[in-house]
Design an enzyme around this catalytic site. Sequence first.
Site, PDB file in Angstrom:
ATOM      1  N   CYS A 145       6.830   3.054  -8.077  1.00 53.43           N
ATOM      2  CA  CYS A 145       5.497   3.558  -7.785  1.00 53.43           C
ATOM      3  C   CYS A 145       5.595   5.026  -7.400  1.00 53.43           C
ATOM      4  CB  CYS A 145       4.875   2.749  -6.640  1.00 53.43           C
ATOM      5  SG  CYS A 145       3.081   2.885  -6.563  1.00 53.43           S
ATOM      6  N   HIS A 152       1.740   3.690 -10.967  1.00 51.56           N
ATOM      7  CA  HIS A 152       3.003   2.954 -11.090  1.00 51.56           C
ATOM      8  C   HIS A 152       3.588   3.273 -12.457  1.00 51.56           C
ATOM      9  CE1 HIS A 152       5.849  -0.251  -9.939  1.00 51.56           C
ATOM     10  NE2 HIS A 152       5.955  -0.394 -11.261  1.00 51.56           N
ATOM     11  N   CYS A 153       4.774   3.873 -12.467  1.00 56.39           N
ATOM     12  CA  CYS A 153       5.355   4.396 -13.698  1.00 56.39           C
ATOM     13  C   CYS A 153       6.391   3.427 -14.272  1.00 56.39           C
ATOM     14  CB  CYS A 153       6.001   5.753 -13.444  1.00 56.39           C
ATOM     15  SG  CYS A 153       6.724   6.499 -14.918  1.00 56.39           S
ATOM     16  N   CYS A 181       0.854  -1.185   0.000  1.00 58.84           N
ATOM     17  CA  CYS A 181       0.000   0.000   0.000  1.00 58.84           C
ATOM     18  C   CYS A 181       0.891   1.237   0.000  1.00 58.84           C
ATOM     19  CB  CYS A 181      -0.917  -0.003   1.224  1.00 58.84           C
ATOM     20  SG  CYS A 181      -2.328  -1.118   1.064  1.00 58.84           S
TER      21      CYS A 181
END
Length: 299
Positions: free
Chosen positions: A133, A126-127, A119
């Site tokens: 993240c 999310h790249c 979490c």
Amino acid sequence: MKILLKKSLFFFCSFFVFGFFLVAYLVIFHILFVLFVWTYWKSIFTLPVQPGKKYHMSYADQERYENEERPEVQRQILAEIARKLPVYTRTGNGGIRFCDRCQLIKPDRCHHCSVCAVCVLKMDHHCPWVNNCIGFSNYKFFLLFLAYALLYCMYIAATVFKYFIKYWTGELTNGRSKFHVLFLLFVAVMFFVSLMFLFGYHCWLVSRNRSTLEAFSAPVFQNGPDKNGFNLGFVKNLQQVFGEEKKLWLLPIASSQGDGHFFPMRALCEAQNPLLANEEQWEDDGIDEEPHGKEISLK
């Protein structure tokens, strides 16, 4: 003799001007390059922040929750645990936001990342560009990375463009240089255009104090969803991401406000300052054409 002195002076001035522009070009190039690499590094290696221990369920609460088969009783158990926590957002059906994988009560704007398997506080997305993240801990770095990458590509395209003109007019005779100029200009312009739209979109999100996830699905409060639930006005929204010290805004140094667990909400600020409600209402009237929209209260 005078002609020789004039030629020497002209040569000296030309050499000085050329050297000045060459040094300026190299200095600007390396400043942008260093900032670009620095922000990219920080975006990659700044780990996403997870909720604190007080949001995790105790062993006794976990057993009580898992042994209970009735959904309505499970919701009551979560509500009892969440009473001691600063949690104001809800699920679509009005329940407490709970992560069954991490076994914790989700703080406001926190979401579970299926790729990172944790979490993440104030998760944005999310790249794949940075393989990380993007959330509370590195969102500022990600924004600066986009900004400096945009400036870097624009600077390269602008400085290469004159050689492209020479190639187009036939002044360049070296075949290899033609290929390098065309390739460099094409790549720089291509990334500049894509980054321009992406950076512009995130600037709009910052101005409205929304994450990418909240832009697609409005956060739900006790009285229902509110897309402007965290919108405090342009200046405060900007300070929430970049901090109050303006000298740190353009540097990839952590300066965001808060700890990522709690965020000021529009309804609470409106209770203290009614003018904020009127200002935001005027914006909604002009953009969403809802002249009689009602503000959501959390009380």
